[in-house]
Scaffold this motif. Structure first.
Motif, short mmCIF file in Angstrom:
data_model
loop_
_atom_site.label_atom_id
_atom_site.label_comp_id
_atom_site.label_asym_id
_atom_site.label_seq_id
_atom_site.Cartn_x
_atom_site.Cartn_y
_atom_site.Cartn_z
N ILE A 208 -17.21 -59.81 -77.58
CA ILE A 208 -17.29 -59.59 -78.90
C ILE A 208 -17.07 -58.18 -79.36
N GLU A 209 -17.08 -57.07 -78.41
CA GLU A 209 -16.63 -55.72 -78.53
C GLU A 209 -15.27 -55.46 -78.73
N PRO A 210 -14.93 -54.59 -79.67
CA PRO A 210 -13.69 -54.02 -79.96
C PRO A 210 -13.16 -53.45 -78.68
N ASP A 211 -14.16 -52.50 -77.96
CA ASP A 211 -13.81 -51.97 -76.90
C ASP A 211 -15.23 -51.65 -76.30
N GLN A 212 -15.15 -52.48 -75.09
CA GLN A 212 -16.31 -52.66 -74.30
C GLN A 212 -16.89 -51.41 -73.76
N ARG A 213 -15.87 -50.41 -73.35
CA ARG A 213 -16.42 -49.24 -73.00
C ARG A 213 -17.20 -48.32 -73.98
N ASN A 214 -16.94 -48.54 -75.35
CA ASN A 214 -17.55 -48.04 -76.27
C ASN A 214 -18.32 -48.84 -77.29
#
Length: 238
Positions: A208-214
């Protein structure tokens, strides 16, 4: 306030009924074209239609069907010939009640209030049913019956436990949830949670996250747990 549309009814009778129906907003249309225009511009809880405006049986039935196709608003049809065959014909075309044009104000008012109250209750029940089967929060729409999740309109494939985890977050938006709370509500067990809860949350973030790192939807709150933020804004420094 509920709105009632009178189409072609006797104007003097309309004024009397408007006084009796002081809790409603009554709108009068002198003819059918104006009534259709009013109907298309505003949502009504009841239509009172004088069918003497429409000459042929076929046209009367088509007018009723047209209103019924557009919206399930209750319709009282006023007619000068309330023989059984006409009543059956008009009810079959979409009228909820067929009354003689000569019906007294008090009786007509009673029918109107009954139909409006029934319509309000059915509408409320429909909305409550929708609330029970679908949860919309921020960028997410969750279909509880089909156990499906849509993010900004795009379907997201989740495992059963990932769905349960996201649903719990969505039911508690913006709240800071401890790991113990999440584990208790999603896994329903008192098993030690510290070593295992991070992995399923990371798997959910991957989807679901656009950028899993952020992460912007599921945010880590150091030393406490997690916070679900269903909407996020990308800011630009100028």
């Amino acid at each position: 306030m509920q709105h009632i549309l009178f189409i072609g009814a006797d104007f003097e009778q309309y004024l009397r009924l408007k006084t009796l129906l002081s809790d409603f907003n009554c709108v009068y249309s002198v003819n059918l074209p104006d009534g259709i225009r009013q109907f298309n511009q505003q949502r009504f809880s009841l239509i009172v239609l004088d069918l003497s405006l429409v000459l042929s049986d076929a046209d009367q039935e088509e007018v009723l069907r047209s209103f019924r196709r557009a919206h399930p608003v209750p319709i009282i049809a006023l007619y000068d010939n309330v023989e059984d065959s006409n009543v059956i014909r008009l009810l079959g075309a979409g009228a909820d009640q067929v009354l003689a044009i000569q019906t007294t104000d008090t009786v007509l008012t009673a029918y109107m209030q009954t139909l409006v109250n029934r319509y309000i209750n059915l509408d409320r029940m429909d909305r409550e049913q929708n609330c029970r089967t679908e949860l919309c929060v921020g960028d997410f729409k969750i279909d509880l019956m089909r156990r499906q999740v849509f993010l900004k309109g795009e379907k997201i494939e989740l495992s059963g436990k990932e769905f349960d985890l996201l649903l719990f977050f969505a039911q508690n938006p913006e709240q800071v949830l401890t790991e113990a709370q999440i584990y208790d509500r999603v896994w329903h067990t008192d098993k030690d949670f510290h070593s295992s809860i991070a992995k399923p949350i990371n798997r959910l973030r991957q989807k679901i996250e656009p950028d899993q790192r952020n992460p912007v939807y599921i945010r880590s709150i150091r030393g406490v747990g997690y916070q679900f933020v269903p909407n996020y804004v990308i800011s630009c420094d100028i």
